[in-house]
Design an enzyme around this catalytic site. Structure first.
Site, PDB file in Angstrom:
ATOM      1  N   ASP A  99       0.856  -1.191   0.000  1.00  0.00           N
ATOM      2  CA  ASP A  99       0.000   0.000   0.000  1.00  0.00           C
ATOM      3  C   ASP A  99       0.893   1.243   0.000  1.00  0.00           C
ATOM      4  OD1 ASP A  99      -2.270   1.578   0.196  1.00  0.00           O
ATOM      5  OD2 ASP A  99      -2.331   1.452   2.393  1.00  0.00           O
TER       6      ASP A  99
ATOM      7  N   ASP B 176      -9.185   3.665  -1.767  1.00  0.00           N
ATOM      8  CA  ASP B 176     -10.090   4.112  -0.709  1.00  0.00           C
ATOM      9  C   ASP B 176     -11.433   4.610  -1.230  1.00  0.00           C
ATOM     10  OD1 ASP B 176      -8.076   3.369   0.928  1.00  0.00           O
ATOM     11  OD2 ASP B 176      -7.373   5.403   1.347  1.00  0.00           O
TER      12      ASP B 176
ATOM     13  N   GLU C 102       2.524   4.751  -4.195  1.00  0.00           N
ATOM     14  CA  GLU C 102       2.501   5.687  -5.349  1.00  0.00           C
ATOM     15  C   GLU C 102       3.857   6.366  -5.530  1.00  0.00           C
ATOM     16  OE1 GLU C 102       0.176   5.568  -2.902  1.00  0.00           O
ATOM     17  OE2 GLU C 102      -1.192   4.390  -4.104  1.00  0.00           O
TER      18      GLU C 102
HETATM   19  C1  GLC Z   1      -4.661   3.379   2.992  1.00  0.00           C
HETATM   20  C2  GLC Z   1      -5.174   2.161   2.241  1.00  0.00           C
HETATM   21  C3  GLC Z   1      -6.171   1.422   3.105  1.00  0.00           C
HETATM   22  C4  GLC Z   1      -5.510   1.051   4.413  1.00  0.00           C
HETATM   23  C5  GLC Z   1      -4.974   2.297   5.117  1.00  0.00           C
HETATM   24  C6  GLC Z   1      -4.188   1.959   6.376  1.00  0.00           C
HETATM   25  O1  GLC Z   1      -5.671   4.297   3.155  1.00  0.00           O
HETATM   26  O2  GLC Z   1      -5.728   2.502   1.011  1.00  0.00           O
HETATM   27  O3  GLC Z   1      -6.650   0.282   2.444  1.00  0.00           O
HETATM   28  O4  GLC Z   1      -6.423   0.413   5.247  1.00  0.00           O
HETATM   29  O5  GLC Z   1      -4.122   2.994   4.234  1.00  0.00           O
HETATM   30  O6  GLC Z   1      -3.125   1.126   6.109  1.00  0.00           O
END
Ligand code: GLC
Length: 779
Positions: A408, A485, A411
């Protein structure tokens, strides 16, 4: 004060800007020559290379700064084939052709027209062609036909057909509610497909800078451009939409066959915070007989959000936990973000600094940005040494039985004004240093490569699973993609369909949204309807944000829980069918979840059909996507369609009103075709012991061929022959139904020893006949 200095006679920003705004056309062709599989055109103001990869794929590279660089791709895995290219000069035009595609190069000025072998226009340059600006931008203009429809572009909001839109590619973390004009998002797939009167072609713009596709400014032309680099793009001649995807994935690669468990149901939450909570969660699924393959651990499992650590107060014995869950048929997938906490006493950070592995400015200072752990450094995945190191760190997880990772914030997301790393950071880029401005869009892709390759090495022949938020063209080679998200809005359920379908058309078959919605509070009706869709989207994970209501399948009790159990179990009943489609995706690049236009490209009614989709070529899903709705219009394409719930048959090329109470997802199978199903047994017994083939008797004298594929679902043994591949044909006539084993391959020995044939809709006087032999008895 400055007016007293030489600054007073500074040429001035305005003048500079004016100059920078002017596009310089490539100009006339001064000379051209043949170069292997291609041609080099020296034009007045730039050089252009044309390179044939196959009879249907040709690459155009314009370099404003000199000779086109042909070996700079970060993602293309194909090399040009040996081909016979015919060359012909007619007046002012040089014609280059294979047996599939014709390029007409007009010399003064250089303008390119591409047609198929019958002369049908694919891409046409008119008043404007290729150009560049002093600021480094490269651009091209193409004529837009009134019948052109556009698809692909990876992960974008809005409707299926992208005509009239403008999209940017710049991987971005967007928590603000995604709406039809939210752009860009997390993934950059600079590729699209054009569909015009049933025929399709595609363009892959292989440029990692920020790119823009403008199909909005005009109704008669479109452009694509990049902030820097070369104008380097591939033309994919189609002519069917499926052929375009095959051509695109020939260039950028195909998804490896995922482990079966990754195709099952995933439960996630930001975050399940303790071992106790995770155990409780797993036990509840088992007690309630709701299938579960994966529990995700979000950032709270770590010690102060340090990757490659566990918080030992909350997770005192992760190895034991993982073993216990494994015995229950559940795997654990932990999140791993790229940001490494700046902490001199933390091993990963120490190593990163001491071995010189983090992203740095040209002057040698490490780039620091704020993410979950606070001030953090970022590994430079553009360097092979760093990728190897990062991959090797994952023994921390694989040593205790973990087989999947969730990437995650790659980017990369940084909590600052620009939302990301400074664009002037200098990447190592395997020896050819360049700035983040150029490599931003491939940061997540390269993190995925590092992670996937590391996991594969460590898993001793088991298939890894990787989930990623950011990526670039070709990301399918390493990871599944979830769409970031979203929110618990009906609108986001609606929007997820065209988004996942366009991702599929963009070569990424393994995708899905957070089922139930991530941010905002979900509710019983919404999550039921979303779970019904999720049961048929390629990636199926329920995930929700910190501070929102809990949304596990039982949180809304009574009938809601019952219906969610039904649909999550249904996912497993359909697994043989879905797995066969994943196999097709891994060999041909075709998506599992498809817009109708992929199967019915001549049917204009499908060109912007956003709220229905196909699973493979014969199953259509028409979900309910709004609150309190129990009836909806469903467009049936050509053929006759049997509704699974009622057994009713509907005529094709018409719209029907379909009734679906909360417990019903409208699913239709095309008559004259077949599907493979098993039974739901229990969470520890997911390997099918029973296999059924349901044939929907139908149209006379038409035959339907399909491939049923199966293997152990877990290892790479299939690469050495341990698989079962049955090519089957179903033919319906007035005498009844004939099922023919056309071909059988592989040596996998499944638990089921026979396939039970079940024919639906057989008339009393009709018979079932089985032709050809298989080592799996068809009975
Ligand atoms: C980001 C991700 C989400 C995750 C959060 C905490 O917002 O997109 O899926 O739960 O980070 O790690």
């Amino acid at each position: 004060m400055l007016q007293d200095t030489s600054f007073a006679i500074h040429p001035g920003k305005e003048k500079q800007n004016q100059k920078a705004l002017i596009y310089q056309d490539v100009g006339k062709v001064k000379q051209y020559k043949k170069t292997g599989n291609g041609f080099l055109f020296i034009c007045e103001n730039a050089q252009v290379a044309i390179l044939f990869y196959t009879n249907s794929i040709v690459r155009i590279v314009m370099n404003p700064k000199g000779e086109p660089q042909l070996d700079k791709s970060k993602v293309v895995v194909a090399n040009p084939e040996q081909l016979l290219i015919k060359e012909q000069i007619i007046n002012d035009t040089i014609m280059l052709k294979t047996n599939r595609i014709k390029l007409h190069v007009q010399k003064a000025p250089f303008r390119l027209k591409v047609t198929d072998r019958r002369g049908r226009n694919l891409l046409v340059e008119g008043a404007r062609g290729m150009a560049y600006r002093e600021n480094g931008e490269v651009a091209v203009w193409k004529e837009m036909d009134k019948d052109d429809h556009f698809y692909g572009f990876g992960e974008k909001t809005g409707h299926l057909n992208k005509r009239g839109e403008r999209y940017e590619m710049w991987n971005t973390d967007v928590y603000a509610p995604h709406n039809p004009e939210t752009d860009p998002l997390y993934e950059s797939i600079p590729y699209f497909m054009t569909l015009r009167q049933g025929k399709a072609h595609g363009v892959f713009f292989d440029n990692t800078f920020r790119t823009v596709f403008d199909l909005k400014k005009s109704d008669s032309y479109y452009t694509f451009s990049a902030e820097g680099g070369q104008l380097d793009y591939y033309i994919l001649a189609g002519p069917e939409p499926k052929a375009v995807i095959e051509q695109y994935t020939y260039l950028t690669g195909k998804m490896p066959l995922p482990p079966k468990w990754a195709i099952g149901y995933h439960q996630s939450r930001y975050s399940y915070e303790t071992e106790k909570e995770v155990r409780q969660l797993a036990t509840t699924f088992i007690e309630k007989d709701i299938p579960l393959d994966v529990i995700h651990l979000d950032i709270h499992y770590m010690d102060g959000y340090r990757v490659f650590t566990f918080d030992h107060d909350k997770f005192p014995n992760p190895e034991q936990l993982i073993k216990e869950l494994h015995d229950m048929g559940i795997r654990v997938v932990p999140i791993v973000d790229p940001g490494v906490k700046k902490d001199a006493e933390y091993k990963t950070y120490q190593e990163g600094v001491l071995k010189d592995l983090f992203c740095k400015y040209i002057e040698g200072e490490i780039f620091y940005g704020d993410v979950w752990p606070g001030t953090s450094a970022f590994p430079d995945f553009t360097d092979q040494k760093v990728r190897k190191w990062w991959g090797a760190q994952h023994t921390f997880y694989t040593d205790i039985g973990i087989e999947g990772i969730w990437n995650d914030m790659n980017e990369p997301a940084v909590f600052n004004e620009t939302k990301t790393m400074d664009v002037t950071v200098m990447h190592r880029n395997d020896g050819e240093q360049t700035t983040h401005r150029e490599l931003h869009n491939v940061y997540g892709f390269l993190m995925g490569k590092a992670t996937y390759e590391g996991l594969k090495e460590q898993l001793n022949g088991k298939r890894p699973f990787l989930l990623t938020r950011a990526g670039f063209a070709g990301v399918q080679r390493y990871a599944a993609v979830w769409t970031g998200d979203n929110r618990s809005f009906w609108e986001h359920l609606q929007m997820s369909l065209p988004m996942v379908m366009n991702l599929g058309l963009s070569g990424i078959p393994f995708t899905g949204p957070d089922v139930g919605g991530f941010a905002h509070d979900t509710n019983g009706e919404l999550i039921v309807r979303w779970t019904q869709v999720g049961a048929f989207t390629p990636y199926f994970r329920n995930h929700s944000a910190i501070g929102t209501v809990y949304q596990e399948p039982w949180q809304f009790g009574g009938k809601h829980e019952e219906i969610m159990r039904k649909y999550i179990q249904m996912r497993y009943i359909w697994m043989p069918q879905i797995y066969s489609l994943f196999h097709e995706a891994s060999t041909k690049g075709l998506p599992v979840m498809r817009p109708l236009l992929l199967e019915f490209p001549n049917d204009k009614k499908t060109y912007n059909l956003n709220d229905q989709f196909m699973i493979g070529d014969n199953v259509m899903i028409a979900p309910i996507l709004a609150p309190s709705v129990t009836d909806r219009a469903v467009y049936m394409p050509k053929g006759e369609w049997v509704e699974i719930e009622t057994g009713k048959t509907y005529a094709g090329e018409q719209t029907h009103l379909i009734h679906a109470e909360l417990d019903v997802l409208p699913i239709f199978v095309k008559r004259g075709t077949a599907i493979m199903q098993t039974e739901w047994m229990s969470n520890v017994k997911k390997s099918p012991e029973n296999m059924s083939m349901h044939v929907f008797a139908g149209a006379l004298n038409e035959s339907y061929r399909f491939i049923f594929y199966d293997d152990d679902g877990e290892t790479f043994a299939y690469e050495n022959g341990a698989y079962l591949k049955l090519e089957l044909e179903v033919t319906c006539s007035e005498h009844g139904v004939e099922v023919t084993v056309v071909n059988e391959q592989g040596e996998y020995d499944p638990l089921y020893k026979e396939i039970k044939l079940n024919v639906i809709g057989l008339a009393r006087n009709q018979k079932v006949k089985i032709n050809g032999a298989s080592r799996i008895n068809i009975v």
